[in-house]
Design a protein around this motif. Structure first.
Motif, PDB file in Angstrom:
ATOM      1  N   THR A   1       0.856  -1.185   0.000  1.00 53.04           N
ATOM      2  CA  THR A   1       0.000   0.000   0.000  1.00 53.04           C
ATOM      3  C   THR A   1       0.892   1.235   0.000  1.00 53.04           C
ATOM      4  O   THR A   1       1.830   1.326   0.793  1.00 53.04           O
ATOM      5  CB  THR A   1      -0.902   0.015   1.255  1.00 53.04           C
ATOM      6  N   CYS A   2       0.609   2.139  -0.908  1.00 49.35           N
ATOM      7  CA  CYS A   2       1.437   3.326  -1.047  1.00 49.35           C
ATOM      8  C   CYS A   2       1.349   4.167   0.223  1.00 49.35           C
ATOM      9  O   CYS A   2       0.256   4.443   0.723  1.00 49.35           O
ATOM     10  CB  CYS A   2       0.971   4.133  -2.259  1.00 49.35           C
ATOM     11  N   ALA A   3       2.488   4.558   0.762  1.00 48.12           N
ATOM     12  CA  ALA A   3       2.550   5.333   1.995  1.00 48.12           C
ATOM     13  C   ALA A   3       2.123   6.777   1.777  1.00 48.12           C
ATOM     14  O   ALA A   3       1.804   7.479   2.723  1.00 48.12           O
ATOM     15  CB  ALA A   3       3.973   5.298   2.567  1.00 48.12           C
ATOM     16  N   ALA A   4       2.094   7.209   0.515  1.00 42.27           N
ATOM     17  CA  ALA A   4       1.772   8.605   0.237  1.00 42.27           C
ATOM     18  C   ALA A   4       0.303   8.774  -0.112  1.00 42.27           C
ATOM     19  O   ALA A   4      -0.371   9.624   0.448  1.00 42.27           O
ATOM     20  CB  ALA A   4       2.657   9.131  -0.902  1.00 42.27           C
ATOM     21  N   CYS A   5      -0.218   7.919  -1.026  1.00 41.27           N
ATOM     22  CA  CYS A   5      -1.598   8.123  -1.469  1.00 41.27           C
ATOM     23  C   CYS A   5      -2.512   6.976  -1.081  1.00 41.27           C
ATOM     24  O   CYS A   5      -3.703   7.022  -1.306  1.00 41.27           O
ATOM     25  CB  CYS A   5      -1.639   8.354  -2.986  1.00 41.27           C
ATOM     26  N   GLY A   6      -1.969   5.926  -0.450  1.00 46.10           N
ATOM     27  CA  GLY A   6      -2.801   4.827   0.024  1.00 46.10           C
ATOM     28  C   GLY A   6      -3.288   3.892  -1.059  1.00 46.10           C
ATOM     29  O   GLY A   6      -4.082   2.998  -0.800  1.00 46.10           O
TER      30      GLY A   6
ATOM     31  N   TYR B   1       5.973   3.224  -1.825  1.00 47.94           N
ATOM     32  CA  TYR B   1       5.217   4.165  -2.639  1.00 47.94           C
ATOM     33  C   TYR B   1       4.785   3.496  -3.929  1.00 47.94           C
ATOM     34  O   TYR B   1       5.460   2.605  -4.441  1.00 47.94           O
ATOM     35  CB  TYR B   1       6.066   5.405  -2.973  1.00 47.94           C
ATOM     36  N   CYS B   2       3.664   3.919  -4.460  1.00 49.99           N
ATOM     37  CA  CYS B   2       3.242   3.441  -5.767  1.00 49.99           C
ATOM     38  C   CYS B   2       4.162   4.088  -6.807  1.00 49.99           C
ATOM     39  O   CYS B   2       4.921   4.997  -6.504  1.00 49.99           O
ATOM     40  CB  CYS B   2       1.775   3.794  -6.030  1.00 49.99           C
ATOM     41  N   LYS B   3       4.042   3.604  -8.035  1.00 46.80           N
ATOM     42  CA  LYS B   3       4.972   4.071  -9.059  1.00 46.80           C
ATOM     43  C   LYS B   3       4.867   5.586  -9.251  1.00 46.80           C
ATOM     44  O   LYS B   3       5.882   6.282  -9.372  1.00 46.80           O
ATOM     45  CB  LYS B   3       4.660   3.351 -10.376  1.00 46.80           C
ATOM     46  N   ASP B   4       3.643   6.097  -9.220  1.00 45.65           N
ATOM     47  CA  ASP B   4       3.444   7.537  -9.451  1.00 45.65           C
ATOM     48  C   ASP B   4       4.101   8.359  -8.345  1.00 45.65           C
ATOM     49  O   ASP B   4       4.831   9.310  -8.606  1.00 45.65           O
ATOM     50  CB  ASP B   4       1.941   7.853  -9.516  1.00 45.65           C
ATOM     51  N   CYS B   5       3.861   7.940  -7.082  1.00 45.68           N
ATOM     52  CA  CYS B   5       4.420   8.695  -5.967  1.00 45.68           C
ATOM     53  C   CYS B   5       5.937   8.541  -5.924  1.00 45.68           C
ATOM     54  O   CYS B   5       6.656   9.485  -5.601  1.00 45.68           O
ATOM     55  CB  CYS B   5       3.799   8.225  -4.649  1.00 45.68           C
ATOM     56  N   PHE B   6       6.415   7.337  -6.250  1.00 44.45           N
ATOM     57  CA  PHE B   6       7.850   7.092  -6.248  1.00 44.45           C
ATOM     58  C   PHE B   6       8.523   8.003  -7.264  1.00 44.45           C
ATOM     59  O   PHE B   6       9.516   8.673  -6.972  1.00 44.45           O
ATOM     60  CB  PHE B   6       8.102   5.616  -6.588  1.00 44.45           C
TER      61      PHE B   6
HETATM   62 ZN   LIG Z   1       1.011   6.709  -4.251  1.00 47.02          ZN
END
Ligand SMILES: [Zn+2]
Ligand SMILES: [Zn+2]
Length: 120
Positions: free
Chosen positions: A88-93, A109-114
């Protein structure tokens, strides 16, 4: 004294002087089996073989390079086949997949947030 030897290739008798015999014995060489003419031909033929070998080596190189690039492709395929783990992405969930086991001690992080974080 000079010994006569019959050439194994062309059946011509040729002179084998004692001087040459001594010379060869010094170097541990056997008596010649071929007359000087045939020896010369043999040498040329061998040189020709060498030239052919080099030619075939030249044509072999691009093939080798092709093999190497195939190996590289194999490595790429292996990397793509790496086991992905749900996280689960730590930034956007958002639910995402990461190529390592998420341990919780490090934010995932998901790819976008990373990419967004790395881009900054
Ligand atoms: Zn994210
Ligand atoms: Zn001969």
């Amino acid at each position: 004294m000079t010994t006569e030897i019959i050439c194994q290739q062309c059946d011509t008798s040729f002179a084998y002087p004692d001087a040459e015999h001594d010379f060869r014995q010094l170097r541990g060489l056997a008596r010649p089996l071929l007359c000087p003419e045939c020896r010369k031909r043999e040498r040329n033929r061998r040189n020709g073989d060498l030239v052919n070998l080099y030619k075939s080596t030249d044509s072999f190189d691009p093939f080798l390079l092709g093999e190497n690039s195939q190996v590289g492709g194999g490595h790429r395929a292996m990397r793509d086949a790496r086991t992905m783990h749900n996280a689960t992405c730590a930034a956007c969930g958002a639910a995402t997949k990461v190529p390592f086991v998420p341990r919780g001690d490090r934010p995932v992080y998901c790819k976008d947030c990373f990419n967004a974080r790395n881009g900054r």
